[in-house]
Enzyme design. Sequence first.
Site, short mmCIF file in Angstrom:
data_model
loop_
_atom_site.label_atom_id
_atom_site.label_comp_id
_atom_site.label_asym_id
_atom_site.label_seq_id
_atom_site.Cartn_x
_atom_site.Cartn_y
_atom_site.Cartn_z
N ARG A 1 9.69 0.33 -4.69
CA ARG A 1 8.48 -0.05 -3.94
C ARG A 1 7.24 0.02 -4.84
O ARG A 1 6.38 -0.85 -4.78
CB ARG A 1 8.32 0.86 -2.72
CG ARG A 1 7.18 0.43 -1.81
CD ARG A 1 7.19 1.16 -0.49
NE ARG A 1 6.85 2.56 -0.64
CZ ARG A 1 6.89 3.46 0.35
NH1 ARG A 1 7.27 3.08 1.56
NH2 ARG A 1 6.57 4.71 0.15
N LYS B 1 1.29 -0.29 -1.40
CA LYS B 1 0.82 1.08 -1.20
C LYS B 1 -0.29 1.36 -2.21
O LYS B 1 -0.11 2.07 -3.20
CB LYS B 1 1.98 2.05 -1.35
CG LYS B 1 1.79 3.32 -0.57
CD LYS B 1 3.08 4.05 -0.37
CE LYS B 1 2.88 5.50 -0.05
NZ LYS B 1 1.92 5.80 1.00
N GLU C 1 1.33 0.74 13.07
CA GLU C 1 1.82 2.01 12.50
C GLU C 1 0.76 3.09 12.68
O GLU C 1 -0.31 2.84 13.24
CB GLU C 1 2.20 1.85 11.03
CG GLU C 1 1.03 1.48 10.12
CD GLU C 1 1.40 1.43 8.63
OE1 GLU C 1 2.41 1.98 8.22
OE2 GLU C 1 0.60 0.83 7.88
N1 PXG Z 1 2.64 3.90 6.55
C1 PXG Z 1 1.66 4.24 5.70
C2 PXG Z 1 0.36 3.54 5.77
C3 PXG Z 1 1.87 5.25 4.76
O1 PXG Z 1 0.90 5.61 3.91
C4 PXG Z 1 4.12 5.52 5.65
C5 PXG Z 1 3.84 4.51 6.54
C6 PXG Z 1 5.49 6.13 5.64
O2 PXG Z 1 6.22 5.66 4.54
P1 PXG Z 1 7.35 6.51 3.81
O3 PXG Z 1 7.84 5.62 2.73
O4 PXG Z 1 6.69 7.77 3.29
O5 PXG Z 1 8.38 6.81 4.80
C7 PXG Z 1 3.13 5.92 4.74
C8 PXG Z 1 3.42 7.01 3.78
C9 PXG Z 1 -0.34 11.60 2.93
C10 PXG Z 1 0.90 10.84 2.67
O6 PXG Z 1 -0.72 12.36 2.03
C11 PXG Z 1 1.00 9.51 3.03
C12 PXG Z 1 2.19 8.85 2.79
C13 PXG Z 1 3.22 9.48 2.19
C14 PXG Z 1 3.09 10.79 1.82
C15 PXG Z 1 1.90 11.49 2.06
O7 PXG Z 1 -0.89 11.46 4.02
N2 PXG Z 1 2.29 7.56 3.19
#
Ligand code: PXG
Length: 296
Positions: free
Chosen positions: A54, A154, A187
């Site tokens: 990703r 991301k 989301e």
């Molecule tokens: N949507 C968004 C916008 C994200 O930033 C997810 C979904 C979940 O994706 P994953 O691949 O982690 O299952 C994310 C993940 C934080 C933090 O510090 C944010 C994420 C991951 C880890 C920590 O808030 N984003």
Amino acid sequence: MKKELLIYINGKFYPKSDAKISVYDHGLLYGDGVFEGIRVYNGVVFKLKEHLDRLYQSTHTIMLQIPLTKSEMTQAVLETLKKNNLKNAYIRLIVTRGKGDLGLDPRKCPKPTVIIIIEPMIQIYGAEVKEKGMTATISWVKRDAVDATTHEVKSLNYMNSILAKIEANTAGVDEAIYLDKRGFVCEGSSDNIFMVKERKVVTPPVSTGALAGITRNRVMKLAENLGYTVVERNITPNELFNADEVFFTGTAAEVVPVREINKRIIGDGKRGPVTKRLMQEFERIVKDPNEGTLIS
Ligand code: PXG
């Protein structure tokens, strides 16, 4: 004295208090860069390959050439973990456009900055929230569109998420939920959303602007293997309010139930049976070495 954590910056290791980059880095000036949040369970980096896939897709879209191959990046992550001697950890992998001038033109940035921060495992939601469920509010801020600063990439530009998180904070709830520009559920600020209705597990497609979450993908497969029908389709706010169960998924959140949205009680107002089952299964599989890359 406690030994300081070591942070990787462009191939070198620096103690946490001395880990610095230039104020001319376009990651800071423009949010021009990408990141991944990754977890390590019992010495296994959960879905490292998927996270790196990703990351490289994100940089492909923003036309940023990472100066490391995927296998070199894997080694850099593993080496950083070994240097810090952490078997349960949270990894923040960041690649910025690098140092440039005060103009936004990325051509002025010859060398990307690669940063790997390791911290001991963080617990963003405590045991009580995981048991009782979170509260959430649908935000007035819409998710950035897929033909704009899409969250499929991301990127370091998280202002869209932060604006909604501020709404959640001021409303006194745990998390914000985005709708897309059409009004369909998208989301959370940093997690994907699911609803359960008549034993079907439903989640919005990435065309709403949601991130193709790695936890989301794994939970969809888990649910299928447990015999539930899993559907990716648009969800309206009305459907969400009237769901039997709602839960979020994410690297930090793992799987976490939602008990209330904009003061509407979801289902019975407590963690539902499907959510509970998926949480238990998820907790089981993260311990499996086949689910990631072993630190060795
Ligand atoms: N949507 C968004 C916008 C994200 O930033 C997810 C979904 C979940 O994706 P994953 O691949 O982690 O299952 C994310 C993940 C934080 C933090 O510090 C944010 C994420 C991951 C880890 C920590 O808030 N984003």
